[in-house]
Design an enzyme around this catalytic site. Structure first.
Site, PDB file in Angstrom:
ATOM      1  N   SER A 190      49.946 -18.885  -8.953  1.00 48.42           N
ATOM      2  CA  SER A 190      48.775 -18.256  -9.577  1.00 48.42           C
ATOM      3  C   SER A 190      49.095 -16.849 -10.044  1.00 48.42           C
ATOM      4  CB  SER A 190      47.635 -18.172  -8.561  1.00 48.42           C
ATOM      5  OG  SER A 190      47.346 -19.428  -8.049  1.00 48.42           O
ATOM      6  N   ASN A 249      43.636 -15.635 -13.746  1.00 45.13           N
ATOM      7  CA  ASN A 249      43.455 -14.891 -12.491  1.00 45.13           C
ATOM      8  C   ASN A 249      43.458 -13.378 -12.676  1.00 45.13           C
ATOM      9  OD1 ASN A 249      43.001 -16.907 -10.524  1.00 45.13           O
ATOM     10  ND2 ASN A 249      45.099 -17.577 -10.841  1.00 45.13           N
TER      11      ASN A 249
END
Ligand code: NAD
Length: 291
Positions: free
Chosen positions: A119, A190
């Site tokens: 991520s 993110n």
């Protein structure tokens, strides 16, 4: 480059979802985890989720059976060396990921593409420690994988066009949509999402609102399908904290400092849904706010 076989490292919530969509799209899947229990749980979860798709007439019973037959599991990481594309989806810790790639290297075919579902961790740095930085990139699925349409494709500094095109073709075959991101901390989704979640935790920490008022404010006031704290529990609070630390370290800006309350929940082992407790307690019939 024609990809037929896909190796997936890590059979947690992301790894099982990736195995699900890959097998349904016709790829032969080899799934690995350090935990035998995680492998068993992943196969059971994939079976249950495919069954749900059958009951909703999204796929036929034959398609489900064929997809299940294409998934094999192995406790031996190096078995994945024979696949065309490897997607690493293990715990969000750089040392863990680095060790996985190091162990895999001597067993890879020359054409094998290496990718990470990280991520936030630098693709360029992970790639630089392998023998094939040009065949290395980020392949970032969203959670839950069978439902979410987007895949972020992240180019490391050395990723070549052939590798990028091969991964894009896989995304197309999955029926998903690719967004291209450059390799900077936490990429696109993110980079934007995590500071919002972290700010929601600060809002709780400073007593501006309760868990319930923060989540219903963002659902009803900003039209988000889930509140930020509910979403944090869904993602995993350890993963959220790890991503904030990567943003903080990588961009050296105090606006990314992780909220101490987020750290406290992680230190308590209250990691969200996967440990049955986070900003909500999931042990009863309905989730109950923990603050
Ligand atoms: P998870 O905790 O559900 O699963 C991680 C799995 O990795 C566990 O089953 C663990 O046993 C396994 N593992 C750990 N070390 C290993 C090793 N050395 N070899 C093989 N397996 C190993 O975590 P997750 O939510 O599935 O996240 C996995 C990756 O996907 C992370 O990089 C995370 O940042 C990324 N990701 C997560 C989300 C999300 O919403 N949770 C979304 C997109 C990407």
């Amino acid at each position: 480059m024609d990809i037929k076989t896909v190796g997936i490292v890590g059979a947690g919530q992301m790894g099982n979802g990736i195995a699900h969509v890959m097998s349904l799209a016709g790829y032969d899947v080899l799934l690995n985890d350090v935990s035998g229990d995680a492998l068993d749980a992943a196969v059971a979860t994939i079976d249950r989720n495919l069954e749900r798709q059958v009951s909703r007439d999204k796929i036929s019973a034959d398609e489900k059976a064929a997809a299940m037959a294409r998934i094999k599991t192995t406790p031996t990481l190096t078995d994945l060396g024979r696949t065309d594309l490897i997607i690493e989806a293990a715990t969000e810790r750089e040392t863990v990921k680095q060790a996985i790639f190091e162990d895999l290297l001597p067993h890879l075919q020359p054409h094998t593409i290496l990718t990470s579902n990280t991520s936030s961790i630098s693709i360029t740095r992970l790639a630089s420690r392998t023998d094939r930085p040009e065949k290395f990139m980020g392949f970032h699925f969203m959670n839950p994988v069978p439902v979410m349409q987007l895949v972020e494709l992240i180019r490391g500094i050395a990723t070549d066009a052939e590798t990028f095109d091969a991964c894009r073709a896989v995304v197309d075959k999955l029926g998903k949509t690719a967004a291209t991101a450059e390799d900077f901390p936490a990429f696109i989704v993110n980079r934007i999402l995590m500071p919002m979640i972290n700010e929601a935790v600060y809002t709780l920490y400073e007593g501006v609102g309760s868990v319930q008022s923060i989540d219903s404010s963002m659902k009803l006031g900003a039209n988000h399908p889930m509140g930020p704290l509910e979403l944090a529990d869904f993602i995993g609070l350890d993963t959220c904290l790890a991503i904030m630390n990567v943003l903080h370290d990588g961009l050296a800006d105090t606006k990314y400092r992780p909220c101490p309350l987020l750290t406290k929940y992680v230190e308590a082992g209250w990691l969200g849904r996967k440990s049955e407790r986070g900003f909500y307690d999931y042990r009863g019939d309905v989730p109950v706010p923990t603050r």
